[in-house]
Design a protein around this motif. Structure first.
Motif, PDB file in Angstrom:
ATOM      1  N   ASN A 131       0.783  -1.220   0.000  1.00 16.48           N
ATOM      2  CA  ASN A 131       0.000   0.000   0.000  1.00 16.48           C
ATOM      3  C   ASN A 131       0.819   1.276   0.000  1.00 16.48           C
ATOM      4  O   ASN A 131       0.781   2.047  -0.968  1.00 16.48           O
ATOM      5  CB  ASN A 131      -0.962  -0.030   1.199  1.00 16.48           C
ATOM      6  N   HIS A 132       1.560   1.536   1.048  1.00 18.66           N
ATOM      7  CA  HIS A 132       2.213   2.848   1.154  1.00 18.66           C
ATOM      8  C   HIS A 132       3.222   3.086   0.032  1.00 18.66           C
ATOM      9  O   HIS A 132       3.161   4.104  -0.673  1.00 18.66           O
ATOM     10  CB  HIS A 132       2.883   3.001   2.518  1.00 18.66           C
ATOM     11  N   TYR A 133       4.172   2.159  -0.140  1.00 20.63           N
ATOM     12  CA  TYR A 133       5.163   2.350  -1.198  1.00 20.63           C
ATOM     13  C   TYR A 133       4.546   2.146  -2.575  1.00 20.63           C
ATOM     14  O   TYR A 133       4.917   2.829  -3.544  1.00 20.63           O
ATOM     15  CB  TYR A 133       6.342   1.396  -1.000  1.00 20.63           C
ATOM     16  N   ALA A 134       3.588   1.230  -2.678  1.00 19.88           N
ATOM     17  CA  ALA A 134       2.896   1.039  -3.960  1.00 19.88           C
ATOM     18  C   ALA A 134       2.145   2.295  -4.358  1.00 19.88           C
ATOM     19  O   ALA A 134       2.126   2.694  -5.530  1.00 19.88           O
ATOM     20  CB  ALA A 134       1.942  -0.149  -3.868  1.00 19.88           C
ATOM     21  N   GLY A 135       1.506   2.939  -3.368  1.00 22.71           N
ATOM     22  CA  GLY A 135       0.798   4.186  -3.660  1.00 22.71           C
ATOM     23  C   GLY A 135       1.731   5.288  -4.104  1.00 22.71           C
ATOM     24  O   GLY A 135       1.425   6.042  -5.037  1.00 22.71           O
ATOM     25  N   GLY A 136       2.884   5.388  -3.444  1.00 22.81           N
ATOM     26  CA  GLY A 136       3.867   6.389  -3.857  1.00 22.81           C
ATOM     27  C   GLY A 136       4.375   6.149  -5.263  1.00 22.81           C
ATOM     28  O   GLY A 136       4.570   7.086  -6.047  1.00 22.81           O
ATOM     29  N   THR A 137       4.568   4.871  -5.597  1.00 18.08           N
ATOM     30  CA  THR A 137       5.009   4.524  -6.957  1.00 18.08           C
ATOM     31  C   THR A 137       3.950   4.917  -7.988  1.00 18.08           C
ATOM     32  O   THR A 137       4.270   5.482  -9.044  1.00 18.08           O
ATOM     33  CB  THR A 137       5.293   3.017  -7.044  1.00 18.08           C
ATOM     34  N   LEU A 138       2.685   4.623  -7.692  1.00 22.27           N
ATOM     35  CA  LEU A 138       1.604   4.979  -8.613  1.00 22.27           C
ATOM     36  C   LEU A 138       1.482   6.483  -8.778  1.00 22.27           C
ATOM     37  O   LEU A 138       1.137   6.974  -9.855  1.00 22.27           O
ATOM     38  CB  LEU A 138       0.283   4.399  -8.116  1.00 22.27           C
ATOM     39  N   CYS A 139       1.761   7.214  -7.713  1.00 27.17           N
ATOM     40  CA  CYS A 139       1.709   8.673  -7.786  1.00 27.17           C
ATOM     41  C   CYS A 139       2.727   9.201  -8.796  1.00 27.17           C
ATOM     42  O   CYS A 139       2.395  10.004  -9.676  1.00 27.17           O
ATOM     43  CB  CYS A 139       1.983   9.245  -6.389  1.00 27.17           C
ATOM     44  N   VAL A 140       3.969   8.739  -8.668  1.00 28.12           N
ATOM     45  CA  VAL A 140       5.015   9.161  -9.610  1.00 28.12           C
ATOM     46  C   VAL A 140       4.701   8.657 -11.014  1.00 28.12           C
ATOM     47  O   VAL A 140       4.877   9.382 -12.006  1.00 28.12           O
ATOM     48  CB  VAL A 140       6.391   8.649  -9.138  1.00 28.12           C
ATOM     49  N   ALA A 141       4.203   7.429 -11.115  1.00 31.91           N
ATOM     50  CA  ALA A 141       3.882   6.851 -12.418  1.00 31.91           C
ATOM     51  C   ALA A 141       2.811   7.659 -13.136  1.00 31.91           C
ATOM     52  O   ALA A 141       2.915   7.941 -14.333  1.00 31.91           O
ATOM     53  CB  ALA A 141       3.427   5.407 -12.249  1.00 31.91           C
ATOM     54  N   ARG A 142       1.770   8.052 -12.399  1.00 27.28           N
ATOM     55  CA  ARG A 142       0.713   8.833 -13.029  1.00 27.28           C
ATOM     56  C   ARG A 142       1.220  10.209 -13.456  1.00 27.28           C
ATOM     57  O   ARG A 142       0.861  10.719 -14.525  1.00 27.28           O
ATOM     58  CB  ARG A 142      -0.468   8.965 -12.061  1.00 27.28           C
ATOM     59  N   TYR A 143       2.091  10.800 -12.652  1.00 31.00           N
ATOM     60  CA  TYR A 143       2.663  12.095 -13.032  1.00 31.00           C
ATOM     61  C   TYR A 143       3.441  11.972 -14.342  1.00 31.00           C
ATOM     62  O   TYR A 143       3.305  12.816 -15.245  1.00 31.00           O
ATOM     63  CB  TYR A 143       3.571  12.632 -11.930  1.00 31.00           C
ATOM     64  N   LEU A 144       4.248  10.936 -14.460  1.00 35.45           N
ATOM     65  CA  LEU A 144       5.019  10.755 -15.692  1.00 35.45           C
ATOM     66  C   LEU A 144       4.111  10.486 -16.886  1.00 35.45           C
ATOM     67  O   LEU A 144       4.415  10.883 -18.019  1.00 35.45           O
ATOM     68  CB  LEU A 144       6.017   9.608 -15.522  1.00 35.45           C
ATOM     69  N   ARG A 145       2.985   9.816 -16.652  1.00 39.45           N
ATOM     70  CA  ARG A 145       2.009   9.597 -17.726  1.00 39.45           C
ATOM     71  C   ARG A 145       1.397  10.920 -18.172  1.00 39.45           C
ATOM     72  O   ARG A 145       1.239  11.177 -19.370  1.00 39.45           O
ATOM     73  CB  ARG A 145       0.913   8.657 -17.235  1.00 39.45           C
ATOM     74  N   LEU A 146       1.064  11.768 -17.203  1.00 45.33           N
ATOM     75  CA  LEU A 146       0.414  13.045 -17.516  1.00 45.33           C
ATOM     76  C   LEU A 146       1.381  14.072 -18.083  1.00 45.33           C
ATOM     77  O   LEU A 146       0.961  15.005 -18.769  1.00 45.33           O
ATOM     78  CB  LEU A 146      -0.249  13.607 -16.254  1.00 45.33           C
ATOM     79  N   HIS A 147       2.683  13.896 -17.789  1.00 43.18           N
ATOM     80  CA  HIS A 147       3.687  14.879 -18.219  1.00 43.18           C
ATOM     81  C   HIS A 147       4.831  14.159 -18.936  1.00 43.18           C
ATOM     82  O   HIS A 147       5.904  13.940 -18.364  1.00 43.18           O
ATOM     83  CB  HIS A 147       4.215  15.663 -17.018  1.00 43.18           C
ATOM     84  N   PRO A 148       4.621  13.778 -20.175  1.00 41.88           N
ATOM     85  CA  PRO A 148       5.660  13.036 -20.908  1.00 41.88           C
ATOM     86  C   PRO A 148       6.947  13.825 -21.095  1.00 41.88           C
ATOM     87  O   PRO A 148       7.993  13.232 -21.382  1.00 41.88           O
ATOM     88  CB  PRO A 148       4.995  12.734 -22.261  1.00 41.88           C
TER      89      PRO A 148
END
Length: 519
Positions: free
Chosen positions: A130-147
């Motif tokens: 949860n905690h680290y997985a959530g942090g990873t998804l946060c960064v992942a979504r940012y990179l998706r939104l900002h290529p």
């Protein structure tokens, strides 16, 4: 420093694909989480006492009756006082009480009504799933939104709290802010791209820590910052002042994103606009509590957050009207309605079974399941039938600050009850960074803005029959920090209760406000 963004982007985008795979599959994904949680619960003393390890319960894990099984083994929603004794057994080293194994780390959260602190278990499974997985998804979504991002060409400045070293704890047990454990246990590879060092990040005395943070970050190539908006604002202003700069991008020209959470960003947006280069900062909101990483903003079109339905937690919801009813039946994620406000209930891989963290959320959409944080279950004012929620207060405050060109550091509000010759009203204590030209005009505009965003408040204010216009007391500089320090909550995880249905917090703050400032 070499820009590693092109190398790591594919890995993060594969992680981000999980968010997309959950869309349209909330029921299936949530039942998978619940099946795992209940199967692990069967190996605990909590589960054994409820027959979760019985043959019938084990068979139920293979059927589509998982929510019914959860309701049978834990009929009522729990709050912290209900589990305090079990958690303290875990603190003392007892094995497999609420979650399999021995738990050594606990997040110290806000105190309950009896004045005692809450120790939220942090298990290896909760960190991993949860905690680290959530942090990873946060960064992942940012990179998706900002290529175009070059996030990994420099450092990430992660601002957190510390351990409560003064507590009398068993050997090997650590209690403190959740962020202290996240920093302490972070993957060593991540430390290469993170500041400050652990020795600074985990300092307990914020009077020592703040200047150390400024010194440690002043000459780094900071690309992202992560933390609570109010506290990071203090750090950034200190960096700007120390550097003799006009804004933070003069110091960190490659800074591109603020991953923020903990409290609403709305009262602070104007202040961040003043200390950043126009158009130079992106913002991504997260919902990461001591109890779990619940949601992350997944779109640039709006600030609603996608609930992380596949990150180890099973979510349930209680309609706000039933939030204080101990017999209320929680609703599954596929049973709720958009536009409604609910009290959040979680079952999580840290031994929190049908537990309410005390937060209320507004459901913005169902597929994907997106939410916004409405406030705390008990952070509202309904002394006169006005049902004023924190989201109303934040929206109204932000609007008036924009209109009048002022900025707010912190605020709280509480009811003033009717007297023999007066009607009731709301009283606001507001600490301004840039005060309005007229506090009375600010009060007029804030009162009108609240009526615009809350029809119940408008109805009670109509004609001045039931409720008078709100009043404002201007807070002296630092009064909220002084109050937080007196409660032991000063630091990276600090939160000021925005709205209270009683005057306990307000009266204490007003007494502090009337006393001389401490230097």
């Amino acid at each position: 420093m070499i820009d590693f963004t092109p190398l790591v982007r594919p890995w993060f985008l594969r992680k981000d694909s999980h968010l997309e795979s959950w869309r349209g599959a909330t029921r299936r994904v949530q039942l998978e989480q619940l099946r795992y949680l209940l199967s692990r619960g069967a190996a605990t003393k909590w589960g054994a006492a409820r027959g979760l390890d019985s043959p019938a319960a084990v068979r139920s894990l293979k059927e589509d009756s998982l929510p019914e099984l959860l309701s049978r083994v834990q009929p009522r929603v729990q709050s912290y006082p209900d589990i305090r004794a079990d958690v303290m057994r875990m603190v003392d080293g007892e094995k497999s009480v609420l979650w399999p194994g021995v738990t050594r780390r606990f997040a110290q959260s806000s105190g309950t009504s009896d004045g005692k602190s809450k120790y939220i278990p942090i298990t290896d499974d909760s960190l991993r799933l949860n905690h680290y997985a959530g942090g990873t998804l946060c960064v992942a979504r940012y990179l998706r939104l900002h290529p175009e991002s070059r996030l990994f060409g420099g450092k990430s400045f992660i601002l957190g709290g510390s351990y409560a070293n003064e507590l009398d704890l068993p050997a090997g047990v650590k209690v403190g802010d959740l962020s202290a454990t996240l920093i302490d246990r972070i993957n060593p590879l991540a430390n290469l791209a993170r500041i400050p060092s652990k020795s600074i990040a985990l300092l307990t005395d914020w009077n020592v820590k703040l200047p150390a943070l400024i010194r440690a970050s002043l000459r780094e190539d900071v690309r992202s910052i992560s933390g609570v908006p109010s506290w990071f604002l203090t750090v950034l202003k200190g960096v700007i002042e120390q550097a003799g700069a006009d804004n933070i991008h003069d110091v960190w020209p490659n800074l591109e994103v603020f991953f923020h959470g903990g409290i609403s960003m709305e009262p602070y947006r104007e202040q961040y606009a003043h200390i950043t280069r126009p158009g130079g900062m992106n913002y991504l909101e997260t919902y990461n509590a001591s109890e779990g990483f619940f949601a992350v903003q997944d779109s640039l079109e709006n600030r609603a957050m996608a609930l992380l339905v596949g990150s180890g937690i099973y979510f349930e919801f209680i309609p706000l009207a039933d939030a204080d009813n101990p017999d209320a039946k929680p609703q599954a994620p596929w049973e709720i309605e958009p536009g409604k406000v609910y009290s959040l209930v979680i079952t999580a891989p840290n031994g929190l079974w049908r537990y309410t963290p005390g937060d209320t959320v507004r459901v913005e959409s169902l597929e994907p399941l997106r939410i916004t944080v409405a406030g705390r279950t008990h952070s509202f004012i309904n002394a006169f039938g006005e049902e004023l929620m924190v989201e109303n207060a934040e929206a109204a405050m932000s609007r008036v600050c924009r209109e009048m060109g002022c900025t707010v550091v912190n605020y709280t509000a509480a009811p003033v009850y009717a007297g023999d010759h007066s009607r009731g009203r709301h009283e606001w204590l507001i600490e301004f960074d840039r005060p309005p030209a007229s506090t009375e005009e600010f009060a007029d505009r804030l009162d009108r803005a609240l009526q615009d965003v809350n029809s119940d408040y408008q109805a009670k204010r109509s004609g001045g029959i039931f409720l008078d216009r709100l009043s404002i007391v201007e807070g002296r500089r630092g009064v909220f920090e002084q109050w937080l320090a007196s409660t032991g909550k000063l630091g990276g995880q600090r939160k000021v209760p925005r709205l209270s249905n009683n005057r306990a917090t307000m009266d204490t703050l007003l007494r502090l406000n009337a006393s001389p400032a401490r230097h």
